[in-house]
Motif scaffolding. Structure first.
Motif, PDB file in Angstrom:
ATOM      1  N   ALA A  87      45.575  13.643 -17.712  1.00 35.14           N
ATOM      2  CA  ALA A  87      46.672  14.218 -16.929  1.00 35.14           C
ATOM      3  C   ALA A  87      47.810  13.212 -16.818  1.00 35.14           C
ATOM      4  O   ALA A  87      47.688  12.074 -17.278  1.00 35.14           O
ATOM      5  N   PHE A  88      48.899  13.654 -16.200  1.00 31.83           N
ATOM      6  CA  PHE A  88      50.063  12.788 -16.056  1.00 31.83           C
ATOM      7  C   PHE A  88      49.704  11.501 -15.328  1.00 31.83           C
ATOM      8  O   PHE A  88      50.168  10.414 -15.693  1.00 31.83           O
ATOM      9  N   ALA A  93      48.897   5.587 -15.091  1.00 23.62           N
ATOM     10  CA  ALA A  93      47.947   4.493 -14.867  1.00 23.62           C
ATOM     11  C   ALA A  93      47.807   3.627 -16.102  1.00 23.62           C
ATOM     12  O   ALA A  93      47.734   2.392 -16.017  1.00 23.62           O
ATOM     13  N   ALA A  94      47.786   4.261 -17.270  1.00 24.56           N
ATOM     14  CA  ALA A  94      47.613   3.508 -18.518  1.00 24.56           C
ATOM     15  C   ALA A  94      48.799   2.595 -18.789  1.00 24.56           C
ATOM     16  O   ALA A  94      48.627   1.428 -19.167  1.00 24.56           O
ATOM     17  N   ILE A  95      50.017   3.092 -18.567  1.00 27.40           N
ATOM     18  CA  ILE A  95      51.182   2.250 -18.850  1.00 27.40           C
ATOM     19  C   ILE A  95      51.334   1.171 -17.791  1.00 27.40           C
ATOM     20  O   ILE A  95      51.751   0.046 -18.098  1.00 27.40           O
ATOM     21  N   ARG A 102      50.240  -7.167 -20.104  1.00 30.13           N
ATOM     22  CA  ARG A 102      51.065  -7.836 -21.117  1.00 30.13           C
ATOM     23  C   ARG A 102      52.165  -8.711 -20.516  1.00 30.13           C
ATOM     24  O   ARG A 102      52.938  -9.310 -21.261  1.00 30.13           O
ATOM     25  N   HIS A 103      52.247  -8.778 -19.208  1.00 34.23           N
ATOM     26  CA  HIS A 103      53.229  -9.643 -18.556  1.00 34.23           C
ATOM     27  C   HIS A 103      52.547 -10.608 -17.584  1.00 34.23           C
ATOM     28  O   HIS A 103      52.889 -10.645 -16.391  1.00 34.23           O
TER      29      HIS A 103
END
Length: 277
Positions: A87-88, A93-95, A102-103
């Motif tokens: 779902a949206f 959550a994934a991004i 990655r930061h």
């Protein structure tokens, strides 16, 4: 620390609108008919319209186009939810997880020495993620999406190769290579003209045209110019000047389509001169 949470109410409204549009009981027939494959071209188109608004420095239009692009994400997420895939909220959550991961220099106390170092670390993170996922492709070119516009994929291929040292030292040898490829294309044009029905000759010509475009992308990379942005500017310039030609011809009471090329060229030069003035 700045607030990074935001107000979820507007997103909830958008999700509810999409759910209603996709509702088999009274939803929109067009929206109900769509699939991932049919919506994908619209997703690409909306991304380009965002880029166009940025090129025109039209922030009002940019707001609208970003909304249209967000709708594409919501549309795909809704179709996935209907299949029980995700779902949206899972997309968000994934991004979020990826950006935090990655930061580490921002969120985990690590340090990084400048933009170029951060770019290298970003690629290293991606490589570690592919390794963790068990990806078998160990090439320096691994992970470059095949669905990218080809000019963008060419740029990424060249950037990856450059990271292992396979690159020209500057623009001059790239320009020399461009001249070489143009000469080879000229030879194949002659071959096609001599044997118009020769499929192999046409294939060779297509190969050489591809080589010319690939080297042009490489030249743009050495100039630190985005080839897509450069081509958009060239397209805009051509359209602007051609429309000016049409207006000049109409003011003279003639139609461009009725004029020989030499007369059309004269209007082109007048359009250029008026633009410079």
């Amino acid at each position: 620390m700045n607030d990074i949470t935001g107000d979820p109410r507007e997103i909830a409204t958008l999700l509810a609108i999409m759910a209603r549009l996709r509702d088999p009981d009274g939803g929109c027939p067009w929206d109900l008919q769509q699939s991932f494959a049919t919506i994908a071209p619209y997703t690409i188109e909306e991304a380009y319209e965002v880029a166009d608004a940025i090129d025109r420095n039209d922030l009002g239009d940019l707001r609208e186009e970003l909304g249209d692009l967000l709708l594409q994400v919501v549309f795909h997420a809704r179709m996935a939810q209907e299949r029980g895939a995700f779902a949206f909220a899972d997309v968000v959550a994934a991004i979020c997880d990826k950006m935090l991961r990655r930061h580490p220099h921002v969120f985990a106390g690590a340090s990084v020495d400048g933009v170029e170092a951060q770019t290298r670390e970003w690629e290293a993170h991606k490589r570690r993620e592919r390794d963790a996922a068990g990806e078998a492709d160990t090439s320096a070119l691994a992970g470059i999406a095949r669905g990218l516009p080809e000019w963008q994929r060419a740029l990424k291929l060249q950037q990856r190769a450059a990271r292992v040292g396979f690159d020209w030292p500057g623009p001059e040898p790239v320009i020399a290579k461009l001249h070489e490829e143009i000469d080879e294309a000229r030879v194949e044009f002659a071959a096609v003209a001599a044997a118009a029905d020769d499929a192999q000759a046409r294939d060779r010509l297509e190969d050489e045209i591809g080589d010319v475009l690939f080297v042009c992308a490489n030249l743009a990379r050495h100039a630190r110019v985005d080839p897509g942005s450069a081509l958009r500017r060239a397209n805009a310039k051509f359209e602007r000047r051609f429309r000016a030609m049409e207006a000049l011809a109409a003011a003279d009471g003639v139609s461009l389509s009725q004029l020989p090329l030499q007369a059309q060229d004269a209007y082109w030069e007048r359009a250029k001169a008026a633009e410079r003035a």
